[in-house]
Motif scaffolding. Structure first.
Motif, PDB file in Angstrom:
ATOM      1  N   ALA A   1       5.134  -3.150   3.619  1.00  0.00           N
ATOM      2  CA  ALA A   1       4.859  -4.308   3.408  1.00  0.00           C
ATOM      3  C   ALA A   1       4.620  -5.333   4.351  1.00  0.00           C
ATOM      4  O   ALA A   1       3.792  -5.916   4.580  1.00  0.00           O
ATOM      5  CB  ALA A   1       5.690  -5.280   2.231  1.00  0.00           C
ATOM      6  N   THR A   2       5.773  -5.059   5.420  1.00  0.00           N
ATOM      7  CA  THR A   2       5.428  -5.892   6.594  1.00  0.00           C
ATOM      8  C   THR A   2       4.282  -5.391   7.474  1.00  0.00           C
ATOM      9  O   THR A   2       3.430  -6.429   7.858  1.00  0.00           O
ATOM     10  CB  THR A   2       6.854  -5.776   7.578  1.00  0.00           C
ATOM     11  OG1 THR A   2       7.695  -6.122   6.927  1.00  0.00           O
ATOM     12  CG2 THR A   2       6.596  -6.461   8.843  1.00  0.00           C
ATOM     13  N   ILE A   3       4.131  -4.497   7.793  1.00  0.00           N
ATOM     14  CA  ILE A   3       2.965  -3.807   8.463  1.00  0.00           C
ATOM     15  C   ILE A   3       1.496  -4.397   7.554  1.00  0.00           C
ATOM     16  O   ILE A   3       0.672  -4.737   8.247  1.00  0.00           O
ATOM     17  CB  ILE A   3       3.009  -2.295   8.588  1.00  0.00           C
ATOM     18  CG1 ILE A   3       4.171  -1.910   9.661  1.00  0.00           C
ATOM     19  CG2 ILE A   3       1.607  -1.778   9.472  1.00  0.00           C
ATOM     20  CD1 ILE A   3       4.681  -0.459   9.653  1.00  0.00           C
ATOM     21  N   ARG A   4       1.440  -3.909   6.528  1.00  0.00           N
ATOM     22  CA  ARG A   4       0.403  -4.251   5.805  1.00  0.00           C
ATOM     23  C   ARG A   4      -0.064  -5.939   5.537  1.00  0.00           C
ATOM     24  O   ARG A   4      -1.179  -6.093   5.758  1.00  0.00           O
ATOM     25  CB  ARG A   4       0.245  -3.821   4.268  1.00  0.00           C
ATOM     26  CG  ARG A   4       0.545  -2.194   4.280  1.00  0.00           C
ATOM     27  CD  ARG A   4       1.041  -1.555   2.878  1.00  0.00           C
ATOM     28  NE  ARG A   4       0.853  -0.089   2.657  1.00  0.00           N
ATOM     29  CZ  ARG A   4       1.710   0.666   1.952  1.00  0.00           C
ATOM     30  NH1 ARG A   4       2.170  -0.056   1.017  1.00  0.00           N
ATOM     31  NH2 ARG A   4       1.536   1.910   2.027  1.00  0.00           N
ATOM     32  N   ARG A   5       0.834  -6.521   5.707  1.00  0.00           N
ATOM     33  CA  ARG A   5       0.743  -8.183   5.871  1.00  0.00           C
ATOM     34  C   ARG A   5       0.087  -8.477   7.175  1.00  0.00           C
ATOM     35  O   ARG A   5      -0.949  -8.925   7.112  1.00  0.00           O
ATOM     36  CB  ARG A   5       1.876  -8.841   5.685  1.00  0.00           C
ATOM     37  CG  ARG A   5       1.831 -10.418   5.769  1.00  0.00           C
ATOM     38  CD  ARG A   5       3.262 -11.202   5.436  1.00  0.00           C
ATOM     39  NE  ARG A   5       4.168 -10.662   6.189  1.00  0.00           N
ATOM     40  CZ  ARG A   5       4.529 -11.363   7.173  1.00  0.00           C
ATOM     41  NH1 ARG A   5       3.798 -12.365   7.852  1.00  0.00           N
ATOM     42  NH2 ARG A   5       5.541 -11.087   8.074  1.00  0.00           N
TER      43      ARG A   5
END
Length: 355
Positions: free
Chosen positions: A229-233
């Motif tokens: 979720a961090t990277i995709r955000r």
């Protein structure tokens, strides 16, 4: 871990200079023998200001499985290794950096050594503010700070925030790392006040609204280390993410260099952050010296030096280092090269040569 030769062996080895060069301490020369700036007034006219930020995160005697005594001396060892070189002349470019840039060494931020072993919130914030004060002094006179740090926040947040606070428009960032450091809190303290090793990037973007994710160029992470979720955000909000796999299989170093432009185009300032665990085991010495921070598919020393040079050519406003691999003289020389080739880029930009 490789055996670092120490000051006596370094000084008595292949050192081109005489004993007549500025020293911050008996065993710590200034970086490449540039003038020692003791007060803010000494910075006047400087283009680049070298600052040390000797800080290692957490409680106890080890960081990531390596003795903290090995980490904290990076600021000193980089300076020691720099003095082995003749001058600021870089033969690759037929360019003497010091003919075009006034560079001074502002010594180390006032961080008590015990701060790296006690790890309390209060101590960390004191270390952060001590580093910010030095960085602000450099920015006040229009110079570019280069901070030789070792852990966050002193080698990251404490450099990026003063740059962002002064910018009127969006601020870009070029970040080299094995880890995103974008978790929503600091694992070590669980304190919302701390921009620590796990969360400094997240806190910098939260605290500085003009830090622009569409101007973030993130380079080097790989493998199974991150929360998706961090990277995709970050990617969904416009960050240019170049994992090492993409660099190896698709972009190469030239494609990676071209993508640096995203940080600079349309931004008011750019902060360049080099977390040297990005090299993993691909640098000039054994990757295991990084302890738990070593990961496969690492960046080579050439790639890191080249990216530093290209950031200088594009006109970066600050450069800092954390996680400098400990214990090996040649790894400290890599940092010397990144700094000098970065400054060569600044000099080229100043004189219109190849910029």
């Amino acid at each position: 871990m490789p055996h670092y030769p120490g000051w006596d062996a370094t000084f008595r080895g292949k050192v081109w200079r005489t004993t007549h060069f500025p020293r911050i301490k008996e065993d710590m020369p200034t970086f490449l023998g540039v003038p020692h700036a003791v007060t803010k007034k000494d910075l006047e006219g400087a283009d680049v200001v070298i600052i040390g930020a000797p800080f290692v995160a957490g409680f106890g005697r080890q960081y990531s499985g390596v003795d903290k005594d090995e980490w904290i001396v990076a600021t000193k060892h980089v300076r020691q290794q720099s003095i082995r070189y003749r001058s600021g002349y870089i033969q690759d470019f037929d360019l003497d950096v010091f003919e075009h840039l006034k560079v001074v060494d502002y010594g180390d931020a006032n961080i008590p050594p015990e701060t790296s072993y006690e790890g309390t919130v209060e101590k960390i914030l004191e270390a952060q503010e001590a580093t910010i004060a030095k960085v602000q002094d450099a920015l006040d006179i229009g110079a570019i700070p280069i901070v030789i740090g070792q852990n966050s926040p002193c080698g990251s947040y404490a450099v990026g925030k003063p740059v962002a606070d002064r910018a009127k428009g969006p601020v870009g960032m070029v970040s080299l790392d094995t880890h995103w450091d974008a978790w929503p809190y600091d694992w070590a303290t669980m304190s919302p006040h701390i921009a620590g090793s796990t969360n400094w990037k997240d806190k910098l973007y939260r605290d500085c609204p003009n830090m622009s994710i569409p101007h973030l160029v993130e380079i080097g992470e790989r493998g199974m280390l991150e929360d998706p979720a961090t990277i995709r955000r970050y990617v969904s909000q416009g960050a240019n993410f170049m994992p090492m796999w993409k660099i190896r299989t698709e972009l190469g170093i030239e494609g990676c260099v071209r993508n640096l432009d995203q940080a600079f185009a349309g931004s008011d300032a750019v902060y360049c952050h080099f977390d040297m665990d990005v090299m993993g085991g691909a640098g000039p010495s054994d990757g295991d010296m990084l302890g738990e921070l070593a990961e496969p598919i690492g960046m080579t020393d050439y790639e890191a030096i080249r990216l530093g040079h290209e950031c200088g050519k594009r006109g970066a406003d600050a450069l800092s280092f954390i996680c400098i691999p400990p214990g090996s003289a040649v790894t400290y020389r890599v940092i010397v090269y990144v700094m000098m080739y970065f400054m060569a880029g600044l000099a080229m930009r100043k004189i219109g040569k190849g910029a």
